[in-house]
Scaffold this motif. Structure first.
Motif, PDB file in Angstrom:
ATOM      1  N   VAL A   1      -2.593   7.766   5.965  1.00 46.63           N
ATOM      2  CA  VAL A   1      -3.329   7.030   4.944  1.00 46.63           C
ATOM      3  C   VAL A   1      -3.471   7.978   3.761  1.00 46.63           C
ATOM      4  O   VAL A   1      -3.886   9.136   3.942  1.00 46.63           O
TER       5      VAL A   1
ATOM      6  N   THR B   1       0.830  -1.209   0.000  1.00 47.74           N
ATOM      7  CA  THR B   1       0.000   0.000   0.000  1.00 47.74           C
ATOM      8  C   THR B   1       0.864   1.258   0.000  1.00 47.74           C
ATOM      9  O   THR B   1       1.705   1.465   0.877  1.00 47.74           O
TER      10      THR B   1
ATOM     11  N   THR C   1       0.461   4.783   2.885  1.00 52.45           N
ATOM     12  CA  THR C   1       0.089   4.350   4.228  1.00 52.45           C
ATOM     13  C   THR C   1       1.358   4.040   4.991  1.00 52.45           C
ATOM     14  O   THR C   1       2.186   3.234   4.547  1.00 52.45           O
TER      15      THR C   1
ATOM     16  N   ASP D   1      -2.427  12.635   7.515  1.00 54.08           N
ATOM     17  CA  ASP D   1      -3.028  12.284   8.809  1.00 54.08           C
ATOM     18  C   ASP D   1      -3.526  13.577   9.442  1.00 54.08           C
ATOM     19  O   ASP D   1      -2.749  14.365   9.995  1.00 54.08           O
TER      20      ASP D   1
END
Length: 280
Positions: free
Chosen positions: A109, A87, A90, A113
């Motif tokens: 993410v 990912t 992240t 954040d």
């Protein structure tokens, strides 16, 4: 998968080891530290393979040098991050920005954040950085000495931080513009020499009475081994003979007591003697 706490490097050999096989951007190991260039518009970092797990584990690092602002207008970043595979955007991070003079504790993410905790950065207070997972929580900590830690943020562990997730440790730097300089990282999961020295006091009580007891020792048997060496020397002996002669003299004593008056009781006087009375 190994726990991320098993990753240990003090960078003292000045060689980028095999643990950092995904490093990028011209990093080097210099003076016993991991040196990461901070170049305008370019990312550089020490990065491991994505083989570790953070669940039930922790990782910490010393940051003796954060990349200086160096004329950057927005950011000169020194970042300690844990990144999952595959990912993008992240990660868990502690981000130092010397342009804004901030240190942020992030669970990103899609590269952001909104709930990140931000503090004023101190090179002394925030010399050591740690991220750990325990009891279903993530914790971000800082330390002045790598021994006593202060928690800066706690968050329920995200689902992606699981024992099956493979992670990489990424120590990176970036600036939007300004003069090139560098960040330095040291002592991954290992204390510096100054951080492992502790001072303590103790009250000691001494008993001044000493008791001695005699113990008799008996030797029952013994195996003896004798070794001797005989050395000989030559002695020279000489024998000699001699003839001895002796002499003697026989003499008469002339000063003896007069023996003229002799009494003969058994017979008459013989000739050659002078006889006195009662002989006629």
């Amino acid at each position: 998968m190994p726990l991320i706490s098993t990753l240990v490097d003090n960078f003292n050999d000045n060689i980028i080891g095999p643990d950092w096989g995904n490093s990028y951007g011209g990093v080097s190991e210099t003076g016993g530290r991991a040196r990461v260039p901070c170049v305008a518009g370019t990312y550089a970092g020490y990065q491991t393979a994505k083989v570790y797990t953070l669940a039930g584990s922790s990782v910490y690092v010393q940051v003796p040098v954060a990349a200086a602002a160096g004329g950057a207008s927005i950011e000169a970043q020194t970042v300690f991050a844990i990144t999952p595979d595959p990912t993008q955007g992240t990660n868990l991070a502690i981000n130092i920005n010397t342009v804004a003079n901030t240190i942020r504790f992030e669970s990103n993410v899609a590269y952001t954040d909104g709930a990140a905790v931000s503090l004023t950065y101190s090179a002394v207070t925030h010399l050591w950085l740690r991220i750990r997972e325990t009891g279903g929580n993530l914790l971000w900590d800082t330390s002045t000495d790598g021994s006593s830690w202060t928690n800066r943020r706690t968050l329920a562990t995200p689902a992606w931080v699981a024992s099956s997730t493979t992670l990489a440790l990424d120590l990176w730097s970036y600036r939007n513009n300004g003069t090139t300089n560098y960040a330095e990282f040291d002592n991954v999961n290992t204390p510096a020499s100054s951080a492992s020295v502790y001072f303590a006091s103790a009250a000691l009580t001494a008993d001044g009475a000493l008791t001695a007891a005699a113990t008799r020792s008996i030797v029952v048997s013994a195996a003896l081994t004798a070794e001797s060496t005989i050395d000989t020397t030559t002695v020279q002996t000489a024998m000699a003979s001699a003839d001895l002669s002796g002499g003697s003299e026989l003499g008469a004593k002339t000063d003896a007591v007069d023996t003229d008056d002799i009494t003969v009781l058994l017979s008459e006087p013989r000739g050659g003697w002078t006889v006195s009375q009662p002989w006629i």
